[in-house]
Write an enzyme that holds these catalytic residues in place. Structure first.
Site, PDB file in Angstrom:
ATOM      1  N   CYS A 153      12.971 -34.209  41.606  1.00  0.00           N
ATOM      2  CA  CYS A 153      14.376 -33.885  41.337  1.00  0.00           C
ATOM      3  C   CYS A 153      15.137 -33.770  42.658  1.00  0.00           C
ATOM      4  CB  CYS A 153      14.465 -32.619  40.489  1.00  0.00           C
ATOM      5  SG  CYS A 153      16.033 -32.440  39.601  1.00  0.00           S
TER       6      CYS A 153
ATOM      7  N   GLU B  48       5.627 -30.629  37.353  1.00  0.00           N
ATOM      8  CA  GLU B  48       5.130 -29.253  37.495  1.00  0.00           C
ATOM      9  C   GLU B  48       5.497 -28.380  36.304  1.00  0.00           C
ATOM     10  OE1 GLU B  48       9.351 -28.936  38.924  1.00  0.00           O
ATOM     11  OE2 GLU B  48       7.752 -30.456  38.955  1.00  0.00           O
TER      12      GLU B  48
ATOM     13  N   HIS C 192      10.190 -33.495  36.007  1.00  0.00           N
ATOM     14  CA  HIS C 192       9.451 -32.386  36.616  1.00  0.00           C
ATOM     15  C   HIS C 192       8.006 -32.313  36.104  1.00  0.00           C
ATOM     16  CE1 HIS C 192      12.805 -30.105  38.560  1.00  0.00           C
ATOM     17  NE2 HIS C 192      13.535 -30.790  37.686  1.00  0.00           N
TER      18      HIS C 192
END
Length: 227
Positions: A86, A196, A194
């Protein structure tokens, strides 16, 4: 394997990244401030999402001048894995570690939802745990995720297999549905989604964990001690 999570003023996904590496991947990880001048002790570099320096001027435009970015450049040149997610992707673009540019989303609205990505190249150090054309679920959260490049650069990305991920249903207007690209050498990856935030089924998907597992697998293969 030891990871650095780079923290800029305004980063807000650094904790998610740290948790993904420490608690889900089971590897060593440290927070590293933007003022750091030595990353030699780390095997992998992670630039998390957020709003570094408030996204003033352009997203990532100020962060590219942070002290730590010279060290990120060195790590990339040395072949270490560098992942920008991002805002981290935006910083990599601004710093010239990846080609192209980022624009406001086509609908001019912030997008925050899980999306389906297609693994376009599963032969990179970030994607080797996936199957080619595998569809995975990874969330996005961005207002400026509309990736842009010229037709000439797009042809180059295609020829060099630098497109790692594409959106199945393009949410932001990105050229050729691009969600993530690598450098020519394949050790720097920038992506807007994302991973994560997709490391456990409790979060709705564990598909992002394979990306981090890919990095560790490649690193261990490259560091096998032979007698």
């Amino acid at each position: 394997m030891k990871f650095a999570v780079i923290v800029f003023p305004g980063s807000n996904c650094d904790v998610d990244m740290y948790h993904a590496i420490k608690d889900e991947l089971g590897e060593e990880v440290e927070y590293v401030r933007h003022t750091e001048k030595d990353l030699s002790r780390f095997d992998g570099i992670l630039l998390p999402g957020g709003f570094s320096y408030g996204d003033y001027l352009r997203c990532g435009a100020i962060s590219r001048f942070a002290n730590v970015m010279e060290e990120v450049q060195k790590a990339a040149k040395a072949g270490k894995p560098v992942l920008g997610v991002c805002n981290g992707f935006q910083i990599l673009l601004e710093s010239g570690l990846l080609p192209g540019a980022m624009q406001r989303n086509e609908n001019l609205k912030f997008i925050c939802e899980p999306l389906t990505l297609v693994v376009e190249n599963n032969k990179t150090m970030f994607t080797n745990a996936y199957k080619e054309k595998q569809e995975i679920t990874i969330p996005v959260a961005h207002g400026e995720g509309n990736y842009y490049c010229s037709e000439e650069l797009l042809e180059e990305l295609e020829e060099n297999n630098q497109i790692a991920f594409r959106y199945k249903d393009n949410p932001n207007g990105s050229v050729s549905d691009i969600a993530g690209i690598t450098n020519k050498e394949g050790n720097v990856l920038g992506m807007m989604p994302h991973p994560e935030r997709a490391v456990s089924e409790l979060l709705g998907s564990a598909d992002g964990l394979q990306l981090f597992q890919s990095i560790v697998r490649q690193w261990r293969e490259n560091h096998v001690i032979t007698s």
